[in-house]
Write a protein that holds these residues in place. Structure first.
Motif, short mmCIF file in Angstrom:
data_model
loop_
_atom_site.label_atom_id
_atom_site.label_comp_id
_atom_site.label_asym_id
_atom_site.label_seq_id
_atom_site.Cartn_x
_atom_site.Cartn_y
_atom_site.Cartn_z
N GLU A 72 21.40 -61.91 -11.95
CA GLU A 72 22.38 -62.15 -11.74
C GLU A 72 23.33 -60.63 -12.20
O GLU A 72 24.25 -60.00 -11.89
N ARG A 73 22.15 -60.55 -13.62
CA ARG A 73 23.00 -59.12 -14.73
C ARG A 73 22.74 -57.66 -13.85
O ARG A 73 23.67 -56.94 -13.89
N THR A 74 21.56 -58.00 -13.08
CA THR A 74 21.53 -56.33 -12.92
C THR A 74 21.91 -56.32 -10.92
O THR A 74 22.47 -55.39 -10.36
N GLY A 75 22.05 -57.81 -10.64
CA GLY A 75 22.23 -57.74 -9.10
C GLY A 75 20.98 -57.25 -7.94
O GLY A 75 21.30 -56.79 -6.91
N VAL A 76 19.47 -57.58 -8.96
CA VAL A 76 18.27 -57.18 -7.98
C VAL A 76 17.75 -58.21 -7.70
O VAL A 76 17.49 -59.15 -8.38
N VAL A 77 17.05 -58.49 -5.97
CA VAL A 77 16.48 -59.08 -6.00
C VAL A 77 15.14 -58.63 -5.73
O VAL A 77 14.18 -58.05 -5.93
N THR A 78 14.33 -59.70 -7.25
CA THR A 78 13.28 -59.54 -8.27
C THR A 78 12.05 -59.12 -7.15
O THR A 78 10.49 -58.63 -6.68
N PHE A 79 11.88 -60.66 -6.32
CA PHE A 79 11.52 -61.12 -5.61
C PHE A 79 11.06 -62.09 -4.41
O PHE A 79 11.89 -63.17 -4.93
N ALA A 80 11.22 -62.10 -3.17
CA ALA A 80 11.96 -62.52 -2.06
C ALA A 80 10.37 -63.02 -1.17
O ALA A 80 11.32 -62.02 -0.38
N ALA A 81 10.02 -63.89 -1.43
CA ALA A 81 9.01 -63.79 -0.38
C ALA A 81 9.04 -64.05 0.65
O ALA A 81 8.11 -63.26 2.05
N ASN A 82 9.96 -64.83 1.41
CA ASN A 82 10.18 -65.06 2.54
C ASN A 82 10.69 -64.17 3.57
O ASN A 82 11.07 -64.38 4.77
N LEU A 83 11.37 -63.54 2.84
CA LEU A 83 12.26 -62.45 3.52
C LEU A 83 11.60 -60.92 2.93
O LEU A 83 11.50 -59.47 4.00
N GLY A 84 10.16 -60.71 2.56
CA GLY A 84 9.55 -59.72 2.55
C GLY A 84 10.12 -58.81 1.05
O GLY A 84 10.13 -57.88 1.03
N TRP A 85 10.60 -58.95 0.26
CA TRP A 85 11.57 -58.17 -0.55
C TRP A 85 10.83 -57.91 -1.90
O TRP A 85 11.06 -59.63 -2.85
N ARG A 86 10.92 -56.94 -2.68
CA ARG A 86 10.65 -56.98 -3.82
C ARG A 86 11.59 -55.93 -4.85
O ARG A 86 11.34 -54.87 -3.88
N ASP A 87 11.86 -56.23 -5.90
CA ASP A 87 12.57 -55.46 -6.54
C ASP A 87 13.91 -53.84 -5.86
O ASP A 87 14.26 -53.38 -6.22
N LEU A 88 14.93 -55.54 -5.11
CA LEU A 88 15.37 -54.21 -4.21
C LEU A 88 17.08 -55.02 -4.85
O LEU A 88 17.50 -55.53 -4.46
N PRO A 89 17.52 -53.77 -4.60
CA PRO A 89 19.08 -53.66 -5.23
C PRO A 89 20.30 -54.39 -4.99
O PRO A 89 20.82 -53.53 -4.09
N LEU A 90 20.04 -55.24 -3.96
CA LEU A 90 20.90 -56.22 -2.88
C LEU A 90 22.13 -56.02 -3.26
O LEU A 90 22.93 -55.08 -2.10
N GLN A 91 22.95 -56.14 -4.21
CA GLN A 91 24.11 -56.04 -4.91
C GLN A 91 24.95 -54.87 -4.75
O GLN A 91 25.69 -54.22 -3.95
N ALA A 92 24.04 -53.23 -4.97
CA ALA A 92 24.16 -52.22 -4.37
C ALA A 92 23.90 -51.82 -2.65
O ALA A 92 25.27 -51.18 -2.76
N ILE A 93 23.53 -51.97 -2.13
CA ILE A 93 23.51 -52.36 -1.20
C ILE A 93 24.83 -53.05 -0.31
O ILE A 93 24.88 -51.95 0.25
N LEU A 94 24.82 -54.04 -0.29
CA LEU A 94 25.95 -54.59 -0.02
C LEU A 94 27.19 -53.66 -0.70
O LEU A 94 28.36 -53.45 0.16
N GLU A 95 27.56 -53.55 -1.62
CA GLU A 95 28.81 -52.77 -2.30
C GLU A 95 28.83 -51.57 -1.85
O GLU A 95 29.86 -51.09 -0.46
#
Length: 297
Positions: A72-95
């Motif tokens: 939560e401090r960096t807004g990064v999804v380090t790993f989400a197995a069921n979505l296939g995401w790794r080291d994804l800056p999701l907060q930055a993408i949404l903003e």
């Protein structure tokens, strides 16, 4: 909106492996204008879906929560197995897509925040553990959810495998909602898991011995884990959600009995069933956006 004045409502968005839950969340815990939409696995397509939902229900603040390992401090999804995401800056993408600030959080920690504000944990501290498709937990102390990143990932703890003496298996492969259905199917020789944990619990109430064996094993392993947690935290109340907890006292009572075999009376945590159901994450996303956790401090 003037400085220091909190908004009365927020848009809560709970991203799941298959669907996204959206709703308008009030500072008093009300939830309105709820709906679900499919979850795109591509993060930029996801951002387009979120933008469309924000346009549909405009609010001054937006909270988004996600499964997996979230910093939560960096807004990064380090790993989400069921979505296939790794080291994804999701907060930055949404903003970038929305052109405004987004509060990003972890779905289980957000659910714990909601339960602590408006649900089963409103009386004080708690350990929140929803037994869903996977299993994670969150600790609430003095009204504040503690931890980030890998904290609370109890589903990854290796426990004795009941089917293979001497081997170990992830806890969530025994006690999660999906594991209950899979283990029942394996025991009965069926390939049908469509009824999920609910189907296993229905068969349990009907006296099915295979269902009883699956649930008993899950309860025993869960009791071991909760006893260890009590040894570290003391008798902090435990709030269970999803899967097994949907059976109410049919599971809570044998779980209490199993804890009584493992802990002295003074160390046994009170057990409660969560009350906010599958919308706890969406409510918690709204609470994050409204910064209600800061108010509780």
């Amino acid at each position: 909106m003037g400085e220091g004045v909190n908004p009365a409502r927020a848009l809560g968005i709970d991203i799941g492996g298959t669907t996204i839950k959206i709703g308008r969340v009030g500072a008093d815990g009300t939830l309105t204008e709820t709906r679900t939409v499919p979850t795109p696995r591509d993060p930029h397509a996801l951002a387009d879906v979120v933008a469309a939902e924000v346009d549909r229900t405009p609010e001054p603040v937006i909270g988004v929560v996600n499964p997996g390992i979230i910093d939560e401090r960096t807004g990064v999804v380090t790993f989400a197995a069921n979505l296939g995401w790794r080291d994804l800056p999701l907060q930055a993408i949404l903003e970038r897509r929305l052109g405004r600030r987004v509060l990003l959080g972890h779905d289980v920690r957000a659910g714990a925040l909601a339960e602590s504000l408006w649900g089963a944990g409103a009386a004080g501290d708690m350990l929140f553990m929803p037994l869903g498709t996977g299993i994670a937990s969150a600790l609430v102390i003095d009204g504040v959810v503690r931890g980030t990143g890998w904290s609370g990932e109890v589903g990854q703890v290796l426990v004795p495998d009941p089917g293979r003496p001497g081997a170990r298996i992830q806890f969530e492969q025994i006690a999660s909602a999906s594991a209950l259905a899979a283990r029942y199917a394996a025991i009965t020789g069926s390939a049908d898991v469509s009824a999920g944990a609910r189907g296993v619990l229905e068969r349990l109430s009907a006296g099915d011995t295979a269902a009883a064996d699956v649930v008993r094993t899950a309860i025993e392993v869960l009791a071991d884990l909760l006893a260890d947690a009590a040894g570290l935290l003391g008798p902090t109340p435990v709030v269970l959600g999803g899967g097994l907890a949907e059976a109410g006292d049919a599971v809570l009572e044998p779980l209490r009995a199993a804890l009584a075999q493992r802990l002295p009376a003074e160390l046994r945590p009170p057990l409660r069933a969560a009350v906010l159901g599958s919308w706890a994450g969406c409510l918690g996303a709204g609470a994050l956006a409204l910064e209600l956790r800061q108010e509780r401090r």
